[in-house]
Motif scaffolding. Structure first.
Motif, PDB file in Angstrom:
ATOM      1  N   GLY A  66      53.489 -81.167  -9.694  1.00  0.00           N
ATOM      2  CA  GLY A  66      51.968 -81.569  -9.588  1.00  0.00           C
ATOM      3  C   GLY A  66      50.874 -82.252  -8.419  1.00  0.00           C
ATOM      4  O   GLY A  66      51.639 -83.475  -7.691  1.00  0.00           O
ATOM      5  N   ALA A  67      49.969 -82.287  -8.498  1.00  0.00           N
ATOM      6  CA  ALA A  67      48.993 -83.053  -7.511  1.00  0.00           C
ATOM      7  C   ALA A  67      49.493 -82.728  -6.688  1.00  0.00           C
ATOM      8  O   ALA A  67      49.405 -83.157  -5.223  1.00  0.00           O
ATOM      9  CB  ALA A  67      50.006 -85.002  -8.168  1.00  0.00           C
ATOM     10  N   TYR A  68      49.000 -81.548  -6.253  1.00  0.00           N
ATOM     11  CA  TYR A  68      48.926 -80.712  -4.444  1.00  0.00           C
ATOM     12  C   TYR A  68      48.157 -80.081  -4.065  1.00  0.00           C
ATOM     13  O   TYR A  68      47.733 -79.386  -3.300  1.00  0.00           O
ATOM     14  CB  TYR A  68      49.928 -79.579  -5.120  1.00  0.00           C
ATOM     15  CG  TYR A  68      49.765 -78.718  -6.249  1.00  0.00           C
ATOM     16  CD1 TYR A  68      48.810 -77.731  -5.914  1.00  0.00           C
ATOM     17  CD2 TYR A  68      50.680 -79.096  -7.659  1.00  0.00           C
ATOM     18  CE1 TYR A  68      48.699 -76.874  -6.559  1.00  0.00           C
ATOM     19  CE2 TYR A  68      49.973 -77.652  -8.188  1.00  0.00           C
ATOM     20  CZ  TYR A  68      49.253 -77.457  -8.268  1.00  0.00           C
ATOM     21  OH  TYR A  68      48.887 -76.018  -9.397  1.00  0.00           O
ATOM     22  N   ASP A  69      46.984 -80.297  -4.978  1.00  0.00           N
ATOM     23  CA  ASP A  69      45.739 -79.951  -4.624  1.00  0.00           C
ATOM     24  C   ASP A  69      44.728 -80.917  -3.895  1.00  0.00           C
ATOM     25  O   ASP A  69      44.363 -81.410  -4.517  1.00  0.00           O
ATOM     26  CB  ASP A  69      44.946 -78.713  -5.799  1.00  0.00           C
ATOM     27  CG  ASP A  69      43.958 -77.590  -4.993  1.00  0.00           C
ATOM     28  OD1 ASP A  69      44.172 -76.883  -3.754  1.00  0.00           O
ATOM     29  OD2 ASP A  69      43.245 -77.438  -5.691  1.00  0.00           O
ATOM     30  N   ILE A  70      44.548 -80.981  -2.820  1.00  0.00           N
ATOM     31  CA  ILE A  70      44.331 -79.907  -1.648  1.00  0.00           C
ATOM     32  C   ILE A  70      45.459 -80.355  -0.575  1.00  0.00           C
ATOM     33  O   ILE A  70      45.359 -81.568   0.289  1.00  0.00           O
ATOM     34  CB  ILE A  70      42.532 -80.634  -1.219  1.00  0.00           C
ATOM     35  CG1 ILE A  70      41.298 -80.674  -1.772  1.00  0.00           C
ATOM     36  CG2 ILE A  70      42.342 -79.968   0.496  1.00  0.00           C
ATOM     37  CD1 ILE A  70      40.438 -80.905  -1.339  1.00  0.00           C
ATOM     38  N   ARG A  71      45.882 -78.758  -0.164  1.00  0.00           N
ATOM     39  CA  ARG A  71      47.263 -79.180   0.190  1.00  0.00           C
ATOM     40  C   ARG A  71      46.989 -79.843   1.803  1.00  0.00           C
ATOM     41  O   ARG A  71      48.412 -80.635   1.853  1.00  0.00           O
ATOM     42  CB  ARG A  71      47.730 -77.278   0.677  1.00  0.00           C
ATOM     43  CG  ARG A  71      48.283 -76.892  -0.297  1.00  0.00           C
ATOM     44  CD  ARG A  71      49.706 -77.126  -1.296  1.00  0.00           C
ATOM     45  NE  ARG A  71      50.715 -76.598  -0.842  1.00  0.00           N
ATOM     46  CZ  ARG A  71      51.236 -77.064  -0.708  1.00  0.00           C
ATOM     47  NH1 ARG A  71      51.948 -78.449  -1.203  1.00  0.00           N
ATOM     48  NH2 ARG A  71      52.536 -76.868  -0.596  1.00  0.00           N
TER      49      ARG A  71
END
Length: 143
Positions: A66-71
């Motif tokens: 998780g915690a991937y957006d904003i790439r």
């Protein structure tokens, strides 16, 4: 200010009695993605394969999902599910549990999205739920 006194990276442990090994992925990224780039064409960090080779694989891996957006901001420090499944293969884990999701909203993806995306990515690579899954919130799992 951090002056290289804090360990954010991964670590491995081995039980001397059984020989079983576990790997904790820590805060880590698999590749750096800039706006407009095709992720599948980008180079990936070779250290995950090196870890798998050096330690001969793991009985259990705890891999961030998780915690991937904003790439373009997070890709170098957090794994998205499409990265996590590749890390699983690179470190040669027999079983993995996805972590770093559902605790708080750190980035912009919906808080419950990472497990769903993980399952989709596992299916693409033929990784079963028995091999790579998550713990439900508050669940205890014995392996």
């Amino acid at each position: 200010m951090d002056r290289f006194h804090t360990l954010w990276a991964s670590w491995a442990i081995r039980d001397p009695a059984s020989g079983k090994k576990a790997w904790f992925g820590g805060d880590t990224g698999y590749r750096t993605v800039h706006p407009g780039e095709n992720e599948d064409e980008l180079p990936v960090c070779p250290e995950f394969k090196n870890i798998g080779e050096k330690f001969g694989g793991f009985n259990l891996a705890l891999i961030p999902i998780g915690a991937y957006d904003i790439r373009e901001v997070t890709s170098c420090v957090h794994c998205a599910p499409q990265d996590s499944v590749r890390v699983f293969k690179d470190v040669r884990a027999k079983k993995a549990i996805g972590m770093h999701w559902g605790t708080w909203s750190l980035t912009t993806e919906p808080i419950m999205e990472p497990p769903q995306r993980l399952r989709e990515e596992c299916e693409k690579l033929g990784i079963s739920k028995e091999e790579f899954d998550i713990c439900a919130l508050g669940e205890t799992v014995f392996t």
